[in-house]
Design a protein around this motif. Structure first.
Motif, mmCIF file in Angstrom:
data_model
loop_
_atom_site.group_PDB
_atom_site.id
_atom_site.type_symbol
_atom_site.label_atom_id
_atom_site.label_comp_id
_atom_site.label_asym_id
_atom_site.label_seq_id
_atom_site.Cartn_x
_atom_site.Cartn_y
_atom_site.Cartn_z
ATOM 1 N N THR A 90 -3.452 -1.729 -6.540
ATOM 2 C CA THR A 90 -2.623 -2.863 -6.052
ATOM 3 C C THR A 90 -3.279 -4.501 -6.613
ATOM 4 O O THR A 90 -2.949 -5.325 -6.017
ATOM 5 C CB THR A 90 -2.681 -3.043 -4.427
ATOM 6 N N ARG A 91 -4.224 -4.182 -7.540
ATOM 7 C CA ARG A 91 -5.087 -5.444 -7.933
ATOM 8 C C ARG A 91 -4.742 -5.499 -9.393
ATOM 9 O O ARG A 91 -4.725 -4.491 -10.136
ATOM 10 C CB ARG A 91 -6.655 -5.104 -7.441
ATOM 11 N N VAL A 92 -4.724 -6.617 -9.798
ATOM 12 C CA VAL A 92 -5.043 -6.890 -11.490
ATOM 13 C C VAL A 92 -6.030 -6.281 -11.809
ATOM 14 O O VAL A 92 -7.216 -6.797 -11.309
ATOM 15 C CB VAL A 92 -4.597 -8.499 -11.651
ATOM 16 N N PRO A 93 -6.162 -5.641 -12.963
ATOM 17 C CA PRO A 93 -7.402 -5.274 -13.486
ATOM 18 C C PRO A 93 -7.901 -6.127 -14.481
ATOM 19 O O PRO A 93 -7.144 -6.780 -15.213
ATOM 20 C CB PRO A 93 -6.916 -3.877 -14.124
ATOM 21 N N GLU A 94 -9.225 -6.001 -14.373
ATOM 22 C CA GLU A 94 -10.008 -6.847 -15.578
ATOM 23 C C GLU A 94 -9.627 -6.198 -17.006
ATOM 24 O O GLU A 94 -9.277 -7.122 -17.986
ATOM 25 C CB GLU A 94 -11.265 -7.162 -15.266
ATOM 26 N N THR A 95 -10.009 -5.210 -17.087
ATOM 27 C CA THR A 95 -9.824 -4.441 -18.205
ATOM 28 C C THR A 95 -9.256 -3.170 -17.757
ATOM 29 O O THR A 95 -9.997 -2.044 -17.632
ATOM 30 C CB THR A 95 -11.064 -4.229 -19.117
ATOM 31 N N SER A 110 0.657 -1.240 0.098
ATOM 32 C CA SER A 110 0.003 -0.084 0.036
ATOM 33 C C SER A 110 0.878 1.130 0.083
ATOM 34 O O SER A 110 0.770 2.281 -0.734
ATOM 35 C CB SER A 110 -0.970 0.176 1.241
ATOM 36 N N ALA A 111 1.831 1.272 0.753
ATOM 37 C CA ALA A 111 2.895 2.372 0.799
ATOM 38 C C ALA A 111 3.639 2.289 -0.426
ATOM 39 O O ALA A 111 3.502 3.670 -0.981
ATOM 40 C CB ALA A 111 3.967 2.191 1.925
ATOM 41 N N GLY A 112 3.855 1.681 -1.142
ATOM 42 C CA GLY A 112 4.549 1.860 -2.733
ATOM 43 C C GLY A 112 3.563 2.220 -3.590
ATOM 44 O O GLY A 112 4.002 3.214 -4.222
ATOM 45 N N ALA A 113 2.238 1.753 -3.473
ATOM 46 C CA ALA A 113 1.446 2.251 -4.497
ATOM 47 C C ALA A 113 1.105 3.723 -3.985
ATOM 48 O O ALA A 113 0.840 4.692 -4.903
ATOM 49 C CB ALA A 113 -0.076 1.502 -4.360
ATOM 50 N N GLY A 114 0.992 4.125 -2.872
ATOM 51 C CA GLY A 114 0.758 5.875 -2.394
ATOM 52 C C GLY A 114 1.986 6.523 -2.887
ATOM 53 O O GLY A 114 1.855 7.632 -3.349
ATOM 54 N N VAL A 115 3.152 6.040 -2.753
ATOM 55 C CA VAL A 115 4.346 6.962 -3.282
ATOM 56 C C VAL A 115 4.173 7.136 -4.595
ATOM 57 O O VAL A 115 4.249 8.173 -5.158
ATOM 58 C CB VAL A 115 5.661 5.933 -2.798
#
Length: 138
Positions: free
Chosen positions: A38-43, A13-18
């Motif tokens: 932080t999640r794999v997107p469907e599309t 979460s911290a890495g995504a926030g950075v």
């Protein structure tokens, strides 16, 4: 003497926030409209940057944890995916904050194509040193 109760914060979460904060101020054309999660997107809405924790290994002293963060970028073409992944890696390498005290380069960026969507992507990893949090005894 009792040992302190030590836990490690959510480095994913911290890495995504950075990256979310750092990319918001960038003007490079391949960054425009980028979202970070932080999640794999469907599309995925392009460009999309995903940050995931691959591994973690706390030091036996519990004074540090070394975590591998993987950054995957889906983009309109391979060149832009590479450029955005390289920028994300660089932004993580220069960051030092309350969760991640520093990062070192590990791999990539490496080109690929998403198996499901056929969208060009690029991925890289960094090794993040994570600060522990000492919890108060109860």
């Amino acid at each position: 003497m009792t040992k302190p109760l030590v836990v490690f914060p959510d480095v994913q979460s911290a890495g995504a926030g950075v990256l979310r904060a750092a990319l918001a101020g960038r003007s490079e054309p391949y960054v425009v409209g980028a979202t970070v999660g932080t999640r794999v997107p469907e599309t995925p809405d392009l460009p999309y940057v995903m940050v995931r924790k691959d591994t973690d290994a706390p030091h036996p002293s519990m004074a540090n944890a070394r975590c591998t963060l993987r950054v995957t970028v889906w983009h309109a073409d391979a060149d832009q995916a590479h450029d955005l992944a390289m920028l994300c890696q660089g932004l993580l390498l220069v960051h030092s904050g309350p969760v991640m005290r520093g990062c070192r380069p590990a791999t990539g960026p490496l080109p690929a194509v998403d198996d499901v969507s056929g969208i060009d992507l690029s991925t890289c990893t960094v090794l993040a040193n994570v600060r522990p949090t000492v919890l108060a005894p109860q």
